[in-house]
Design a protein around this motif. Structure first.
Motif, PDB file in Angstrom:
ATOM      1  N   LEU A 252       1.248  12.254   1.024  1.00 22.58           N
ATOM      2  CA  LEU A 252       0.454  12.137   3.128  1.00 22.58           C
ATOM      3  C   LEU A 252       1.673  12.059   4.182  1.00 22.58           C
ATOM      4  CD1 LEU A 252      -2.808  10.561   2.455  1.00 22.58           C
ATOM      5  CD2 LEU A 252      -2.102  13.436   1.955  1.00 22.58           C
ATOM      6  N   ARG A 253       2.455  10.757   3.139  1.00 23.28           N
ATOM      7  CA  ARG A 253       3.639  10.865   4.701  1.00 23.28           C
ATOM      8  C   ARG A 253       4.377   9.937   3.839  1.00 23.28           C
ATOM      9  NH1 ARG A 253       2.576  11.860   9.641  1.00 23.28           N
ATOM     10  NH2 ARG A 253       4.143   9.857   9.803  1.00 23.28           N
ATOM     11  N   THR A 254       5.435  10.547   4.181  1.00 24.71           N
ATOM     12  CA  THR A 254       6.821   9.680   3.426  1.00 24.71           C
ATOM     13  C   THR A 254       8.495   9.829   3.779  1.00 24.71           C
ATOM     14  OG1 THR A 254       7.134  12.254   2.029  1.00 24.71           O
ATOM     15  CG2 THR A 254       6.356  10.605   0.437  1.00 24.71           C
ATOM     16  N   ASN A 255       8.952   8.978   3.443  1.00 22.29           N
ATOM     17  CA  ASN A 255      10.142   8.911   5.142  1.00 22.29           C
ATOM     18  C   ASN A 255      10.798   7.728   3.760  1.00 22.29           C
ATOM     19  OD1 ASN A 255       9.972  10.037   7.787  1.00 22.29           O
ATOM     20  ND2 ASN A 255       8.155   8.549   7.351  1.00 22.29           N
ATOM     21  N   PRO A 256      12.299   8.262   3.763  1.00 18.27           N
ATOM     22  CA  PRO A 256      13.255   7.258   3.413  1.00 18.27           C
ATOM     23  C   PRO A 256      13.159   5.611   3.436  1.00 18.27           C
ATOM     24  CG  PRO A 256      14.747   8.532   4.980  1.00 18.27           C
ATOM     25  CD  PRO A 256      12.632   9.214   4.651  1.00 18.27           C
ATOM     26  N   PRO A 257      13.437   4.776   2.469  1.00 11.01           N
ATOM     27  CA  PRO A 257      13.686   3.540   3.617  1.00 11.01           C
ATOM     28  C   PRO A 257      14.610   3.154   3.679  1.00 11.01           C
ATOM     29  CG  PRO A 257      13.945   3.862   1.014  1.00 11.01           C
ATOM     30  CD  PRO A 257      13.495   5.456   1.189  1.00 11.01           C
ATOM     31  N   PRO A 258      14.708   1.947   5.201  1.00  8.32           N
ATOM     32  CA  PRO A 258      13.203   1.044   4.950  1.00  8.32           C
ATOM     33  C   PRO A 258      12.709   0.977   5.402  1.00  8.32           C
ATOM     34  CG  PRO A 258      15.010   0.896   6.713  1.00  8.32           C
ATOM     35  CD  PRO A 258      15.452   2.591   5.907  1.00  8.32           C
ATOM     36  N   VAL A 259      11.774   2.925   5.989  1.00  9.12           N
ATOM     37  CA  VAL A 259      10.154   3.262   6.318  1.00  9.12           C
ATOM     38  C   VAL A 259       9.850   3.271   4.862  1.00  9.12           C
ATOM     39  CG1 VAL A 259       9.833   4.679   7.880  1.00  9.12           C
ATOM     40  CG2 VAL A 259      11.417   4.462   8.073  1.00  9.12           C
ATOM     41  N   ASN A 260       8.648   2.136   5.349  1.00 11.83           N
ATOM     42  CA  ASN A 260       7.525   2.140   4.238  1.00 11.83           C
ATOM     43  C   ASN A 260       6.052   2.832   5.017  1.00 11.83           C
ATOM     44  OD1 ASN A 260       9.128   1.224   2.103  1.00 11.83           O
ATOM     45  ND2 ASN A 260       8.447  -0.791   3.441  1.00 11.83           N
ATOM     46  N   GLU A 261       5.187   3.432   4.143  1.00 12.53           N
ATOM     47  CA  GLU A 261       3.864   3.789   4.825  1.00 12.53           C
ATOM     48  C   GLU A 261       3.204   3.432   3.642  1.00 12.53           C
ATOM     49  OE1 GLU A 261       6.477   7.025   6.279  1.00 12.53           O
ATOM     50  OE2 GLU A 261       5.864   6.147   3.811  1.00 12.53           O
ATOM     51  N   GLN A 262       1.963   2.810   3.400  1.00 11.66           N
ATOM     52  CA  GLN A 262       1.052   2.193   3.516  1.00 11.66           C
ATOM     53  C   GLN A 262      -0.627   1.786   3.631  1.00 11.66           C
ATOM     54  OE1 GLN A 262       3.646  -1.702   2.947  1.00 11.66           O
ATOM     55  NE2 GLN A 262       1.517  -2.896   4.100  1.00 11.66           N
ATOM     56  N   SER A 263      -1.901   1.408   3.109  1.00 10.63           N
ATOM     57  CA  SER A 263      -2.370   0.630   3.551  1.00 10.63           C
ATOM     58  C   SER A 263      -3.553   2.457   4.470  1.00 10.63           C
ATOM     59  CB  SER A 263      -2.992   0.001   4.477  1.00 10.63           C
ATOM     60  OG  SER A 263      -2.619  -1.040   3.695  1.00 10.63           O
ATOM     61  N   PRO A 264      -3.618   3.781   3.420  1.00 15.18           N
ATOM     62  CA  PRO A 264      -4.576   4.943   4.130  1.00 15.18           C
ATOM     63  C   PRO A 264      -5.561   4.719   4.161  1.00 15.18           C
ATOM     64  CG  PRO A 264      -3.210   5.091   2.285  1.00 15.18           C
ATOM     65  CD  PRO A 264      -2.934   3.690   2.296  1.00 15.18           C
TER      66      PRO A 264
ATOM     67  N   ASP B 202       5.577   4.075  -0.402  1.00 16.57           N
ATOM     68  CA  ASP B 202       5.143   5.783   0.721  1.00 16.57           C
ATOM     69  C   ASP B 202       3.565   5.918  -0.282  1.00 16.57           C
ATOM     70  OD1 ASP B 202       7.526   7.243   1.539  1.00 16.57           O
ATOM     71  OD2 ASP B 202       7.860   6.852  -0.681  1.00 16.57           O
ATOM     72  N   VAL B 203       3.211   7.034   0.479  1.00 18.05           N
ATOM     73  CA  VAL B 203       1.103   7.093   0.736  1.00 18.05           C
ATOM     74  C   VAL B 203       1.043   8.429   0.227  1.00 18.05           C
ATOM     75  CG1 VAL B 203      -0.494   7.191   1.790  1.00 18.05           C
ATOM     76  CG2 VAL B 203       0.831   5.917   2.915  1.00 18.05           C
ATOM     77  N   PHE B 204       0.861   8.198  -0.887  1.00 17.77           N
ATOM     78  CA  PHE B 204       0.211   9.882  -1.539  1.00 17.77           C
ATOM     79  C   PHE B 204      -1.433   9.930  -1.809  1.00 17.77           C
ATOM     80  CE2 PHE B 204       4.168   8.980  -2.445  1.00 17.77           C
ATOM     81  CZ  PHE B 204       4.963   9.926  -3.196  1.00 17.77           C
ATOM     82  N   GLU B 205      -2.052  10.934  -2.719  1.00 12.68           N
ATOM     83  CA  GLU B 205      -3.167  11.779  -2.693  1.00 12.68           C
ATOM     84  C   GLU B 205      -3.311  12.335  -3.687  1.00 12.68           C
ATOM     85  OE1 GLU B 205      -6.024  12.668   0.807  1.00 12.68           O
ATOM     86  OE2 GLU B 205      -5.800  14.656  -0.542  1.00 12.68           O
ATOM     87  N   SER B 206      -4.026  11.718  -4.584  1.00 16.91           N
ATOM     88  CA  SER B 206      -5.172  12.493  -5.843  1.00 16.91           C
ATOM     89  C   SER B 206      -6.392  13.188  -5.349  1.00 16.91           C
ATOM     90  CB  SER B 206      -4.716  11.879  -7.067  1.00 16.91           C
ATOM     91  OG  SER B 206      -3.569  11.131  -7.194  1.00 16.91           O
TER      92      SER B 206
ATOM     93  N   VAL C 153       1.001  -1.179   0.201  1.00 13.73           N
ATOM     94  CA  VAL C 153       0.068  -0.412  -0.188  1.00 13.73           C
ATOM     95  C   VAL C 153       0.822   0.843  -0.337  1.00 13.73           C
ATOM     96  CG1 VAL C 153      -1.923   1.402   0.798  1.00 13.73           C
ATOM     97  CG2 VAL C 153      -1.852  -1.497   1.586  1.00 13.73           C
ATOM     98  N   ALA C 154       0.253   2.715  -0.274  1.00 13.92           N
ATOM     99  CA  ALA C 154       0.693   3.566  -0.851  1.00 13.92           C
ATOM    100  C   ALA C 154      -0.865   5.170  -1.063  1.00 13.92           C
ATOM    101  CB  ALA C 154       2.163   3.649  -1.655  1.00 13.92           C
ATOM    102  N   SER C 155       0.350   6.337  -1.190  1.00 10.13           N
ATOM    103  CA  SER C 155      -0.930   6.659  -1.930  1.00 10.13           C
ATOM    104  C   SER C 155      -0.284   8.496  -2.622  1.00 10.13           C
ATOM    105  CB  SER C 155      -1.623   7.166  -0.886  1.00 10.13           C
ATOM    106  OG  SER C 155      -2.561   8.361  -0.475  1.00 10.13           O
ATOM    107  N   VAL C 156      -1.311   9.215  -3.315  1.00  8.21           N
ATOM    108  CA  VAL C 156      -0.991   9.990  -3.959  1.00  8.21           C
ATOM    109  C   VAL C 156      -1.785  11.414  -4.001  1.00  8.21           C
ATOM    110  CG1 VAL C 156      -1.510  10.547  -6.542  1.00  8.21           C
ATOM    111  CG2 VAL C 156       0.758   9.222  -5.715  1.00  8.21           C
TER     112      VAL C 156
END
Length: 308
Positions: A34-46, A301-305, A8-11
């Motif tokens: 919406l959330r971004t961090n450099p690897p190895p941190v991952n964001e998903q399922s927003p 990473d998580v984004f939103e459109s 998961v991620a977002s835009v």
């Protein structure tokens, strides 16, 4: 997106008016993180609702351990899943009720959480079983989720998409595939639910279900592409990804209102894929939130459109 892309991620994108045919909109999808961090941190399922935002994230110190967090009006985040557990794939918010996947060892279950009182509780009996339950979303009385049935004999694995009324207990099976197939629960929103189905793990299609009429509609796929990562607004407009069979191959975000025509909202860069989106509507705007996957390396990473 193939079954590899079940992360998961977002835009965030602002499209002023969706009125042109797909071929005329072969431009990059505008993206707001919406959330971004450099690897190895991952964001998903927003997922989101007025005043609330939730997402699943690992940490630099524990890159293989994922927890679910929420924020109220952008304030300090708080953790949802209890100590000794992890968060799995899929989240959904309706008003102040959050649903999510909770993992304890090899057990995957759907859990619920009141974002105001911070009270965690299980859904009614019959939702969780000895099988794997995950990918939940909620709208009013309806809970949409995926169940992976554990094999009782070699070659007997199967998967189902289920829609459960939390008040009456009525359960509807929207789709089933045998071993070798693929199902992904998308989102329930008002009178509509969407999911992705493949019976052979090669041809992937998105289906739209109307709760009031119990009718299923195939989202058109005239180019025989991979359709996946579906979300829906309260009017039955479907948002999803169209791509080639390889991860990050010619991926676009498509919008399909009831009856069409299908509209290409924008493209993703080569090597970028997406999964587990969530459609959050506020005012006249649809915010299509998703996890963006970097196929090389697997960072998310998580984004939103935003679609007006």
């Amino acid at each position: 997106m193939t079954s590899v892309g079940r992360m998961v991620a977002s835009v965030t994108v602002l499209v002023a008016a969706l009125v042109l045919p797909g071929a005329a909109l072969a431009k990059l999808l505008p993206q707001t993180p919406l959330r971004t961090n450099p690897p190895p941190v991952n964001e998903q399922s927003p997922s989101a609702a007025p005043g609330y935002f939730a997402w699943v994230q690992n940490s630099r110190s524990h890159p293989r351990l994922y927890n679910l967090y929420a924020q109220h009006n952008g304030r300090t985040r708080f953790r949802i899943n209890p100590a000794g557990t992890q968060a799995g794939e899929g989240t959904g918010i309706d008003a102040t009720t959050l649903v999510y996947t909770q993992r304890h060892g090899a057990k995957f279950s759907v859990m619920m959480f009141d974002l105001q009182t911070k009270h965690r509780f299980a859904p009614p009996a019959g939702v969780n079983t000895p099988n794997i339950e995950d990918e939940p979303t909620i709208s009013g009385d309806w809970l949409l989720f995926h169940r992976q049935n554990r094999a009782t004999a070699p070659g007997t694995n199967s998967a189902t998409i289920l829609l459960r009324n939390l008040t009456t207990g009525a359960t509807r099976t929207l789709a089933t595939v045998p071993q070798g197939g693929f199902l992904e629960a998308g989102q329930v929103n008002g009178d509509w639910a969407v999911f992705t189905k493949s019976v052979n793990d090669r041809r992937f299609n998105v289906w739209l279900y109307q709760i009031s009429t119990k009718s299923l509609t195939l989202v058109p796929n005239p180019r025989d592409k991979v359709h996946s990562a579906a979300a829906v607004n309260p009017f039955g407009t479907v948002y999803f990804e169209e791509s080639g069979s390889a991860c990050g191959s010619n991926a676009t975000v498509e919008v399909y209102p009831i009856g069409g025509p299908m509209i290409t909202a924008g493209t993703l860069r080569p090597g970028i894929d997406m999964f587990h989106p969530f459609l959050f509507e506020h005012g006249s705007t649809d915010s299509f939130q998703f996890a963006k996957l970097h196929c090389a390396g697997g960072a998310t990473d998580v984004f939103e459109s935003n679609f007006a």
